[in-house]
Design a protein around this motif. Structure first.
Motif, PDB file in Angstrom:
ATOM      1  N   TRP A 110       0.834  -1.201   0.000  1.00 31.54           N
ATOM      2  CA  TRP A 110       0.000   0.000   0.000  1.00 31.54           C
ATOM      3  C   TRP A 110       0.871   1.254   0.000  1.00 31.54           C
ATOM      4  CZ3 TRP A 110      -1.737   2.738   4.823  1.00 31.54           C
ATOM      5  CH2 TRP A 110      -2.645   3.753   4.550  1.00 31.54           C
ATOM      6  N   ALA A 111       1.908   1.269   0.846  1.00 31.43           N
ATOM      7  CA  ALA A 111       2.812   2.415   0.927  1.00 31.43           C
ATOM      8  C   ALA A 111       3.560   2.617  -0.394  1.00 31.43           C
ATOM      9  CB  ALA A 111       3.795   2.238   2.074  1.00 31.43           C
ATOM     10  N   ALA A 112       3.841   1.533  -1.088  1.00 33.34           N
ATOM     11  CA  ALA A 112       4.555   1.631  -2.359  1.00 33.34           C
ATOM     12  C   ALA A 112       3.693   2.251  -3.458  1.00 33.34           C
ATOM     13  CB  ALA A 112       5.046   0.258  -2.799  1.00 33.34           C
ATOM     14  N   ARG A 113       2.374   2.136  -3.342  1.00 28.90           N
ATOM     15  CA  ARG A 113       1.511   2.670  -4.395  1.00 28.90           C
ATOM     16  C   ARG A 113       0.746   3.929  -4.004  1.00 28.90           C
ATOM     17  NH1 ARG A 113      -1.530  -1.977  -2.759  1.00 28.90           N
ATOM     18  NH2 ARG A 113      -3.535  -1.332  -1.925  1.00 28.90           N
ATOM     19  N   THR A 114       0.753   4.281  -2.706  1.00 33.43           N
ATOM     20  CA  THR A 114      -0.014   5.436  -2.230  1.00 33.43           C
ATOM     21  C   THR A 114       0.913   6.393  -1.494  1.00 33.43           C
ATOM     22  OG1 THR A 114      -1.907   3.962  -1.940  1.00 33.43           O
ATOM     23  CG2 THR A 114      -2.055   6.132  -0.912  1.00 33.43           C
ATOM     24  N   ARG A 115       0.902   7.642  -1.896  1.00 35.22           N
ATOM     25  CA  ARG A 115       1.758   8.634  -1.243  1.00 35.22           C
ATOM     26  C   ARG A 115       1.277   8.930   0.174  1.00 35.22           C
ATOM     27  NH1 ARG A 115       5.282  10.435  -4.910  1.00 35.22           N
ATOM     28  NH2 ARG A 115       4.657  10.372  -7.084  1.00 35.22           N
ATOM     29  N   ARG A 116       2.198   9.401   0.979  1.00 36.51           N
ATOM     30  CA  ARG A 116       1.909   9.705   2.380  1.00 36.51           C
ATOM     31  C   ARG A 116       0.846  10.800   2.500  1.00 36.51           C
ATOM     32  NH1 ARG A 116       7.149  10.522   5.710  1.00 36.51           N
ATOM     33  NH2 ARG A 116       6.991   8.282   5.979  1.00 36.51           N
ATOM     34  N   TRP A 117       0.952  11.844   1.678  1.00 35.02           N
ATOM     35  CA  TRP A 117       0.023  12.955   1.788  1.00 35.02           C
ATOM     36  C   TRP A 117      -1.066  12.913   0.710  1.00 35.02           C
ATOM     37  CZ3 TRP A 117      -0.438  15.882   5.983  1.00 35.02           C
ATOM     38  CH2 TRP A 117       0.625  15.899   6.870  1.00 35.02           C
ATOM     39  N   LEU A 118      -0.697  12.811  -0.542  1.00 35.19           N
ATOM     40  CA  LEU A 118      -1.722  12.823  -1.586  1.00 35.19           C
ATOM     41  C   LEU A 118      -1.190  12.247  -2.886  1.00 35.19           C
ATOM     42  CD1 LEU A 118      -4.606  13.695  -2.384  1.00 35.19           C
ATOM     43  CD2 LEU A 118      -3.650  15.882  -3.072  1.00 35.19           C
ATOM     44  N   GLY A 119      -1.931  11.347  -3.464  1.00 37.29           N
ATOM     45  CA  GLY A 119      -1.624  10.842  -4.793  1.00 37.29           C
ATOM     46  C   GLY A 119      -1.146   9.403  -4.811  1.00 37.29           C
ATOM     47  N   ARG A 120      -1.228   8.835  -5.980  1.00 36.48           N
ATOM     48  CA  ARG A 120      -0.750   7.477  -6.206  1.00 36.48           C
ATOM     49  C   ARG A 120       0.633   7.564  -6.852  1.00 36.48           C
ATOM     50  NH1 ARG A 120      -4.094   3.454  -5.173  1.00 36.48           N
ATOM     51  NH2 ARG A 120      -3.262   2.119  -6.763  1.00 36.48           N
ATOM     52  N   LYS A 121       1.434   6.565  -6.591  1.00 34.38           N
ATOM     53  CA  LYS A 121       2.787   6.552  -7.155  1.00 34.38           C
ATOM     54  C   LYS A 121       2.794   5.889  -8.505  1.00 34.38           C
ATOM     55  CE  LYS A 121       5.047   6.501  -2.683  1.00 34.38           C
ATOM     56  NZ  LYS A 121       5.879   5.763  -1.773  1.00 34.38           N
TER      57      LYS A 121
END
Length: 153
Positions: A142-153
């Motif tokens: 999840w962390a690899a595909r979702t940014r900490r603050w906003l947006g998808r990677k």
């Protein structure tokens, strides 16, 4: 005394302190934005409140905590949490920006950076360590595909 301090060391307290500082700075800040800033600020405060309510509701439906420093029972990765790993903290930052615009306190803009730094260092890093311990690879994906603050990677 230490127990009382730990009880009030929560993100809403830090947000309230930052908003109070915005108000103080609005007393000495040059008026730059006028009615347009006030209107945009009100919209941002409302948007932040709506994001926060939606994220809290989503986590409550999955029966996991929204209280910092408590162990989550479920890793929620859908809905708003597919766009931000921290939608409640993002909502706090949006509310703070809204307050700055609403009160036309341009001198308070650095408070937005200090707030996000404080939240990240006091809460998010610890929370991510707890999530890693509790959910391991699932959190990592999840962390690899979702940014900490906003947006998808």
């Amino acid at each position: 005394m230490r127990a009382i301090l730990s009880e009030i060391d929560i993100p809403p307290t830090w947000l309230a302190l930052h908003v109070a500082a915005v108000w103080v700075l609005s007393l000495v800040s040059p008026a730059v934005l006028g009615d347009a800033g006030a209107a945009a600020g009100k919209v941002l405060v409302l948007l932040g409140a709506l994001i926060m309510a939606a994220a809290v509701t989503q986590m409550a439906l999955r029966r996991t905590t929204v209280i910092p420093r408590r162990m989550p029972s479920t890793l929620v990765t859908t809905g708003l949490l597919s766009l931000s790993r921290n939608p409640i903290y993002l909502a706090d930052a949006i509310i703070l920006l809204g307050a700055i615009l609403w009160l036309d306190a341009i001198l308070a803009l650095p408070l937005l950076a200090s707030f996000t730094w404080l939240i990240q260092t006091r809460f998010i890093i610890e929370e991510e360590a707890r999530l890693t311990a509790a959910f391991g690879p699932e959190f990592g994906l999840w962390a690899a595909r979702t940014r900490r603050w906003l947006g998808r990677k």
